[in-house]
Scaffold this active site. Structure first.
Site, PDB file in Angstrom:
ATOM      1  N   CYS A 257      39.566  34.650  35.135  1.00 42.70           N
ATOM      2  CA  CYS A 257      39.955  34.037  36.413  1.00 42.70           C
ATOM      3  C   CYS A 257      39.802  32.518  36.413  1.00 42.70           C
ATOM      4  CB  CYS A 257      39.174  34.675  37.563  1.00 42.70           C
ATOM      5  SG  CYS A 257      37.408  34.318  37.599  1.00 42.70           S
ATOM      6  N   HIS A 306      34.676  34.988  41.479  1.00 49.95           N
ATOM      7  CA  HIS A 306      36.115  35.123  41.249  1.00 49.95           C
ATOM      8  C   HIS A 306      36.866  33.992  41.934  1.00 49.95           C
ATOM      9  CE1 HIS A 306      39.689  37.248  39.950  1.00 49.95           C
ATOM     10  NE2 HIS A 306      40.229  37.033  41.146  1.00 49.95           N
ATOM     11  N   HIS A 318      46.310  34.993  40.596  1.00 45.89           N
ATOM     12  CA  HIS A 318      45.044  34.993  39.853  1.00 45.89           C
ATOM     13  C   HIS A 318      45.110  35.921  38.649  1.00 45.89           C
ATOM     14  CE1 HIS A 318      43.199  38.781  41.972  1.00 45.89           C
ATOM     15  NE2 HIS A 318      44.510  38.855  41.950  1.00 45.89           N
TER      16      HIS A 318
END
Length: 342
Positions: A257, A306, A318
């Site tokens: 991420c 994240h 993402h």
């Protein structure tokens, strides 16, 4: 006339065996009835998702340790280079003093100051130098320079030794994090292997329903990026839709991420820190979703493990998790914390 004999009664031993066998059969039946059933697809998915989230948490910690290792390695290399150059300069200075000593020896008048230096203790010499009438100004300066150089080299060597130990500790921590991530992913795979092919296909279809995989299927609305930099970063990330999530990866063919966000902004000419937690402080904070603009960073979960890029119209772009590809997804699929405008 036929005799009427009473049937033979079973022995006490036989009765005991039969009773024990019956009891065991009842106990086994009861255990079977009480045993946990095979986990359902829903249970497996829930546990796998939990393991993937834990793996991603560990991945961001791994990324932080890896960045620290890289920094320490550069510092160690720099210090070792300084020590090598300093040692070379010290050797040249010693050669100069050695030439003076050779000339004095041949003339039969070896300067006591030089004798003392050649004994290997220039610091002691400097303390006593004032008492040596034979010491010339030039020789004193040379010896003082050598002594200073020796002290600096000793300090640099000690600093390098400390950094090398820090580097060794960091490498150990890195290995532990790597093992933790691999363990989580292996356990998740074991759980997935308990499902039938039909169940796995259904789970994959359910996962795919969370996201749109191409620009033509995602309505990003008419939001305008807050800056050209944000627009360029988002465009770079959009070009990577479909690339696989790989923990620790920073592109250009696979990403985790924070690897995706840092790579995307690098294409826009902006350097970002390596981890999601560090990237959370890389710009001005935006507390509400309504204030987000395309290209802004978006942080999720309480520990900020994240991160993605806001794409517009309540959508985030993402690298989601192991087993998934870079994609668009509703910002509401994860617990939103805040945005960051770089």
């Amino acid at each position: 006339m036929a005799s009427h004999r009473r049937p033979k009664q079973p022995s006490r031993t036989r009765v005991t065996v039969l009773t024990a066998t019956a009891a065991a059969a009842v106990a086994l039946s009861s255990q079977a009835a009480q045993a946990d059933p095979q986990p359902s697809k829903k249970d497996v998915k829930s546990e796998v998702d939990k393991l993937y989230e834990q793996a991603e948490q560990a991945t961001e910690k791994y990324n932080g340790v890896k960045a620290q290792q890289d920094k320490l390695q550069k510092e160690v290399d720099g210090l070792q280079g300084q020590v090598a150059r300093g040692q070379g300069e010290l050797n040249e200075l010693r050669k100069g003093i050695g030439a003076v000593a050779s000339g004095q020896y041949r003339s039969g008048s070896l300067d006591p100051s030089v004798q003392l230096f050649l004994s290997g203790d220039p610091d002691t010499f400097l303390e006593r130098a004032a008492t040596l009438d034979q010491l010339s100004g030039k020789q004193a300066e040379q010896l003082r320079t050598i002594a200073d150089k020796q002290r600096r080299l000793a300090q640099q060597r000690a600093e390098a030794a400390g950094k090398i130990q820090d580097l060794a500790d960091t490498r150990k921590a890195l290995g532990e994090k790597k093992d933790e991530i691999k363990g989580k992913l292996a356990k998740a795979q074991e759980l997935l292997n308990t499902l039938t092919a039909k169940e796995r296909a259904a789970m994959e279809a359910e996962e795919n329903s969370r996201a749109s995989r191409g620009n033509e299927r995602t309505d990003l609305g008419n939001d305008v990026p807050a800056s050209q930099r944000g627009a360029a970063a988002l465009a770079a990330a959009q070009a990577k839709i479909g690339s696989p999530y790989v923990w620790g990866a920073t592109g250009p063919s696979s990403f985790d991420c924070s690897g995706l966000t840092s790579w995307a902004y690098a294409q826009a000419g902006q350097s970002l820190p390596r981890t999601s937690q560090e990237q959370a402080n890389a710009g001005s904070r935006i507390s509400s979703q309504s204030g987000l603009k395309p290209g802004d960073l978006v942080l999720f979960y309480g520990d900020l493990h994240h991160i993605g890029l806001y794409a517009g119209n309540g959508t985030v772009l993402h690298a989601p998790k192991p087993g998934a590809n870079v994609r668009y997804e509703s910002i509401n699929n994860m617990p939103f914390m805040f945005g960051v405008r770089v």
